[in-house]
Design an enzyme around this catalytic site. Structure first.
Site, PDB file in Angstrom:
ATOM      1  N   ALA A 130     -17.788  25.016  -1.296  1.00  0.00           N
ATOM      2  CA  ALA A 130     -17.745  25.365  -2.720  1.00  0.00           C
ATOM      3  C   ALA A 130     -16.900  26.601  -2.954  1.00  0.00           C
ATOM      4  O   ALA A 130     -17.185  27.399  -3.834  1.00  0.00           O
ATOM      5  CB  ALA A 130     -19.170  25.597  -3.221  1.00  0.00           C
ATOM      6  N   ALA A 131     -15.851  26.774  -2.151  1.00  0.00           N
ATOM      7  CA  ALA A 131     -15.060  28.001  -2.258  1.00  0.00           C
ATOM      8  C   ALA A 131     -13.795  27.827  -3.086  1.00  0.00           C
ATOM      9  O   ALA A 131     -13.166  28.801  -3.489  1.00  0.00           O
ATOM     10  CB  ALA A 131     -14.697  28.501  -0.865  1.00  0.00           C
ATOM     11  N   GLY A 132     -13.426  26.572  -3.359  1.00  0.00           N
ATOM     12  CA  GLY A 132     -12.143  26.328  -4.018  1.00  0.00           C
ATOM     13  C   GLY A 132     -12.163  26.724  -5.488  1.00  0.00           C
ATOM     14  O   GLY A 132     -13.210  26.767  -6.134  1.00  0.00           O
TER      15      GLY A 132
ATOM     16  N   ARG B 166     -48.076  39.271 -57.772  1.00  0.00           N
ATOM     17  CA  ARG B 166     -46.779  39.012 -58.404  1.00  0.00           C
ATOM     18  C   ARG B 166     -46.883  39.495 -59.851  1.00  0.00           C
ATOM     19  O   ARG B 166     -47.987  39.701 -60.368  1.00  0.00           O
ATOM     20  CB  ARG B 166     -46.455  37.519 -58.369  1.00  0.00           C
ATOM     21  CG  ARG B 166     -47.452  36.693 -59.124  1.00  0.00           C
ATOM     22  CD  ARG B 166     -47.124  35.211 -59.161  1.00  0.00           C
ATOM     23  NE  ARG B 166     -48.060  34.549 -60.065  1.00  0.00           N
ATOM     24  CZ  ARG B 166     -48.743  33.473 -59.748  1.00  0.00           C
ATOM     25  NH1 ARG B 166     -48.623  32.909 -58.572  1.00  0.00           N
ATOM     26  NH2 ARG B 166     -49.563  32.948 -60.630  1.00  0.00           N
TER      27      ARG B 166
ATOM     28  N   GLU C  44      -4.482  12.027   3.690  1.00  0.00           N
ATOM     29  CA  GLU C  44      -4.581  12.496   2.310  1.00  0.00           C
ATOM     30  C   GLU C  44      -3.550  11.791   1.442  1.00  0.00           C
ATOM     31  O   GLU C  44      -2.461  11.436   1.921  1.00  0.00           O
ATOM     32  CB  GLU C  44      -4.358  14.011   2.244  1.00  0.00           C
ATOM     33  CG  GLU C  44      -5.505  14.815   2.786  1.00  0.00           C
ATOM     34  CD  GLU C  44      -6.820  14.448   2.139  1.00  0.00           C
ATOM     35  OE1 GLU C  44      -6.999  14.683   0.937  1.00  0.00           O
ATOM     36  OE2 GLU C  44      -7.683  13.883   2.844  1.00  0.00           O
TER      37      GLU C  44
ATOM     38  N   ARG D 249      -7.024  22.043 -10.539  1.00  0.00           N
ATOM     39  CA  ARG D 249      -6.793  20.943 -11.484  1.00  0.00           C
ATOM     40  C   ARG D 249      -7.758  20.946 -12.668  1.00  0.00           C
ATOM     41  O   ARG D 249      -7.576  20.224 -13.633  1.00  0.00           O
ATOM     42  CB  ARG D 249      -6.874  19.599 -10.725  1.00  0.00           C
ATOM     43  CG  ARG D 249      -5.718  19.377  -9.773  1.00  0.00           C
ATOM     44  CD  ARG D 249      -5.996  18.281  -8.754  1.00  0.00           C
ATOM     45  NE  ARG D 249      -6.793  18.754  -7.621  1.00  0.00           N
ATOM     46  CZ  ARG D 249      -7.182  17.992  -6.589  1.00  0.00           C
ATOM     47  NH1 ARG D 249      -6.863  16.708  -6.567  1.00  0.00           N
ATOM     48  NH2 ARG D 249      -7.898  18.504  -5.601  1.00  0.00           N
TER      49      ARG D 249
HETATM   50  C1  UD1 Z   1     -11.058  16.009  -0.333  1.00  0.00           C
HETATM   51  C2  UD1 Z   1     -10.705  15.302   0.974  1.00  0.00           C
HETATM   52  C3  UD1 Z   1     -10.346  13.865   0.666  1.00  0.00           C
HETATM   53  C4  UD1 Z   1     -11.514  13.185  -0.006  1.00  0.00           C
HETATM   54  C5  UD1 Z   1     -11.958  13.954  -1.267  1.00  0.00           C
HETATM   55  C6  UD1 Z   1     -13.300  13.404  -1.740  1.00  0.00           C
HETATM   56  C7  UD1 Z   1      -9.744  16.961   2.520  1.00  0.00           C
HETATM   57  C8  UD1 Z   1      -8.504  17.512   3.126  1.00  0.00           C
HETATM   58  N1  UD1 Z   1      -9.595  15.987   1.623  1.00  0.00           N
HETATM   59  O1  UD1 Z   1      -9.909  16.059  -1.152  1.00  0.00           O
HETATM   60  O2  UD1 Z   1     -10.021  13.169   1.885  1.00  0.00           O
HETATM   61  O3  UD1 Z   1     -11.191  11.853  -0.347  1.00  0.00           O
HETATM   62  O4  UD1 Z   1     -12.151  15.342  -0.969  1.00  0.00           O
HETATM   63  O5  UD1 Z   1     -13.686  13.986  -2.975  1.00  0.00           O
HETATM   64  O6  UD1 Z   1     -10.822  17.408   2.887  1.00  0.00           O
HETATM   65  N2  UD1 Z   1     -12.942  23.822  -0.608  1.00  0.00           N
HETATM   66  C9  UD1 Z   1     -13.303  25.019  -0.019  1.00  0.00           C
HETATM   67  N3  UD1 Z   1     -12.347  25.781   0.584  1.00  0.00           N
HETATM   68  C10 UD1 Z   1     -11.049  25.361   0.660  1.00  0.00           C
HETATM   69  C11 UD1 Z   1     -10.703  24.136   0.063  1.00  0.00           C
HETATM   70  C12 UD1 Z   1     -11.664  23.385  -0.556  1.00  0.00           C
HETATM   71  O7  UD1 Z   1     -14.475  25.410  -0.045  1.00  0.00           O
HETATM   72  O8  UD1 Z   1     -10.261  26.115   1.252  1.00  0.00           O
HETATM   73  C13 UD1 Z   1     -13.988  23.031  -1.272  1.00  0.00           C
HETATM   74  C14 UD1 Z   1     -13.748  22.851  -2.758  1.00  0.00           C
HETATM   75  O9  UD1 Z   1     -14.407  23.879  -3.477  1.00  0.00           O
HETATM   76  C15 UD1 Z   1     -14.335  21.481  -3.045  1.00  0.00           C
HETATM   77  C16 UD1 Z   1     -14.237  20.745  -1.731  1.00  0.00           C
HETATM   78  O10 UD1 Z   1     -13.993  21.732  -0.739  1.00  0.00           O
HETATM   79  O11 UD1 Z   1     -15.713  21.580  -3.412  1.00  0.00           O
HETATM   80  C17 UD1 Z   1     -13.116  19.713  -1.703  1.00  0.00           C
HETATM   81  O12 UD1 Z   1     -11.866  20.327  -1.995  1.00  0.00           O
HETATM   82  P1  UD1 Z   1     -10.783  19.617  -2.930  1.00  0.00           P
HETATM   83  O13 UD1 Z   1      -9.627  20.521  -2.995  1.00  0.00           O
HETATM   84  O14 UD1 Z   1     -11.396  19.107  -4.159  1.00  0.00           O
HETATM   85  O15 UD1 Z   1     -10.366  18.377  -1.984  1.00  0.00           O
HETATM   86  P2  UD1 Z   1      -9.814  16.960  -2.499  1.00  0.00           P
HETATM   87  O16 UD1 Z   1      -8.373  17.091  -2.795  1.00  0.00           O
HETATM   88  O17 UD1 Z   1     -10.686  16.419  -3.542  1.00  0.00           O
HETATM   89 MG    MG Z   2     -12.195  17.209  -4.648  1.00  0.00          MG
END
Ligand code: UD1
Ligand code: MG
Length: 465
Positions: free
Chosen positions: A9-11, A449, A159, A15
């Protein structure tokens, strides 16, 4: 079988185009991270390690207020270099954790605890070091594609941004959920984050675990297809968020209909996951039931009413467009149309709280009637008290709030102002238009009143001038 769960949950969720971290965006009243944590705990995870980074203070503070916060730990990923790098941020928890690790993504909110439980068990029983959940979908765009050998074994995930045209056609996708033997993770993750990444997004991909496990003759990957692809919907955009919300809405509404609730129009009825409904409850279109709301048997909630964190008894009639928050209402009472119960309204049974009546922090004993245009705040009204149209409790003196109390069977005429603190005793009457500043004894009539004066012939005198 013991396992812990690591939730990524770090991202930032680029988008989403938002200031708010993606995992705090809500699906039916609960942040996505909350759905993910609940599923992991329901599946039986001993501990949930949430990997946080972007907006971590906000994410941590939401999780700290979670009812199971003592089972939630945090690992910080300062730079978001990809999902593989993210799991490595939880390294210390892997060293002192149980034999198996369930990895989930914080942006996959619809997954069910029971599905995760079966997934963990099946991968454990397979004896393989890694399992990945997959789904066949009509539209695979945005997801990683599953690569299988001729014998059916999974050997990789590619991917979307890295696919060739044939791979892009594959309709089996990576759900973003993995079960791994913890010792395998500790061995494989350093291989992923060693050196610079080699892919279109320049990230350390967790999905490379699959290739590592598949390449090991002692290893192998267990591909676990999910029954219902809707359950693994990943949310990357606001459009995905809306879609996930409507999927969960449908699932919840369907469950309540099976349990004996009439939902006249399920497409416009929103019931959050913490709500409990009795049998033969009827929900008209546009109703929103939020938080920890409970509704008793046979209650009718009409169009457009919004009820949050409240307890409504049996056979209550909530007419259209009521707003009810942190309140309770006993059986056979009728509310609205357009009544507003604010926090702390505690309404007895067989009461009537009618049009444009606002109640806050007030107890109305059984049989109280306030039919029209009133404000009742900081009050206790005894049984069967009748509150005339336009009555106001003047509860605030600019500094403090004060209590208005009535005994039983009190009659308050229309347009009275009850200046608190004030007590009106059993069976007393208040004349219409009175401003009551002093206590009224039992059975007395209080009139406060200006007395009416009729000036005979006044209009004719005006004409003569
Ligand atoms: C990812 C998968 C993809 C899969 C899809 C399912 C990878 C490389 N790809 O793609 O194969 O079909 O999920 O939904 O794993 N996050 C971190 N730190 C980071 C990057 C991401 O904690 O450095 C977390 C994000 O907060 C998110 C999750 O990981 O909750 C997934 O990241 P996201 O960038 O959404 O990956 P997708 O492109 O959806
Ligand atoms: Mg995702």
């Amino acid at each position: 079988m013991e396992f812990q769960s690591v939730i990524l949950a770090a991202g930032k969720g680029t988008r989403m185009n938002s200031e708010r971290p993606k995992v705090l965006h809500e699906v039916l009243g609960r942040p996505m991270i909350g759905h993910a944590v609940r599923a992991a705990l329901n599946a039986g995870a001993e501990r949930v390690v949430s990997v946080v980074g972007y907006g971590r203070r906000d994410v941590e503070s939401w999780l700290d207020s979670h009812e199971a916060s003592e089972r939630i730990a945090f690992a910080v990923q300062d730079d978001q270099l990809g999902t593989g790098h993210a799991v490595w941020a939880a390294e210390s928890y892997l060293h002192d954790g149980p034999e198996y690790t369930l990895i989930t993504y914080g942006d996959v909110p619809l997954i069910k605890g029971e599905t995760l439980e079966a997934f963990v068990q099946t991968v454990h029983d397979s004896g393989r070091p890694l399992g990945v959940m997959t789904a066949r979908v009509d539209d695979p765009s945005g997801y990683g594609r599953i690569l299988r050998r001729d014998d059916g074994d999974v050997f990789g995930i590619v991917e979307e941004t890295d696919t060739n045209p044939q791979q892009a056609e594959i309709d089996e996708i990576n759900a973003g959920l993995y079960v791994a033997r913890t010792d395998f993770l500790l061995e494989a993750l350093p291989q992923i984050i060693d050196g610079s990444p080699d892919n279109a997004q320049d990230e350390y991909y967790l999905t490379d675990l699959v290739e590592i496990a598949a390449g090991d003759p002692e290893g192998g990957v267990f591909g676990f297809p999910v029954d219902n692809p809707a359950d693994i919907k990943g949310v990357n955009t606001r459009a995905d968020l809306a879609e996930a919300t409507s999927m969960l809405r449908r699932r919840i509404n369907r469950r309540w209909m099976d349990e004996g609730v009439t939902i006249v129009d399920p497409t416009t009825t929103f019931i959050e996951p913490g709500v409990e409904l009795g049998q033969d409850v009827v929900l008209q279109p546009g109703v929103h039931l939020r938080g920890e709301t409970e509704i008793g048997d046979g209650t009718l909630v009409e169009d457009g009413s919004v009820i949050r964190d409240s307890t409504i008894g049996a056979d209550v009639h909530v007419k259209p467009h009521c707003v009810v928050e942190e309140s309770s209402v006993d059986s056979k009472t009728s509310l609205g149309p357009s009544a507003h119960l604010r926090p702390g309204a505690d309404i007895g049974s067989n009461c009537k709280v009618g049009n444009f009546v606002e109640v806050k922090k007030a107890r109305l004993d059984d049989g109280v009637k306030a039919g029209h245009l009133a404000y009742i705040g900081d009050a206790h009204l005894g049984a069967r008290t009748n509150v005339g149209a336009g009555t106001i409790t003047c509860n605030y003196d600019g500094q403090d709030k004060h209590l208005t109390e009535t005994g039983e069977d009190v009659f308050i005429g229309s347009n009275a102002s009850l200046v608190a603190p004030v007590h009106i005793d059993d069976g007393a009457y208040v004349g219409a238009g009175s401003t009551i500043t002093e206590d009224v004894p039992s059975k007395a009539l209080a009139v406060a009143r200006g007395r009416q004066r009729n000036i005979e012939g006044w209009a004719d005198e005006q004409d003569e001038e």
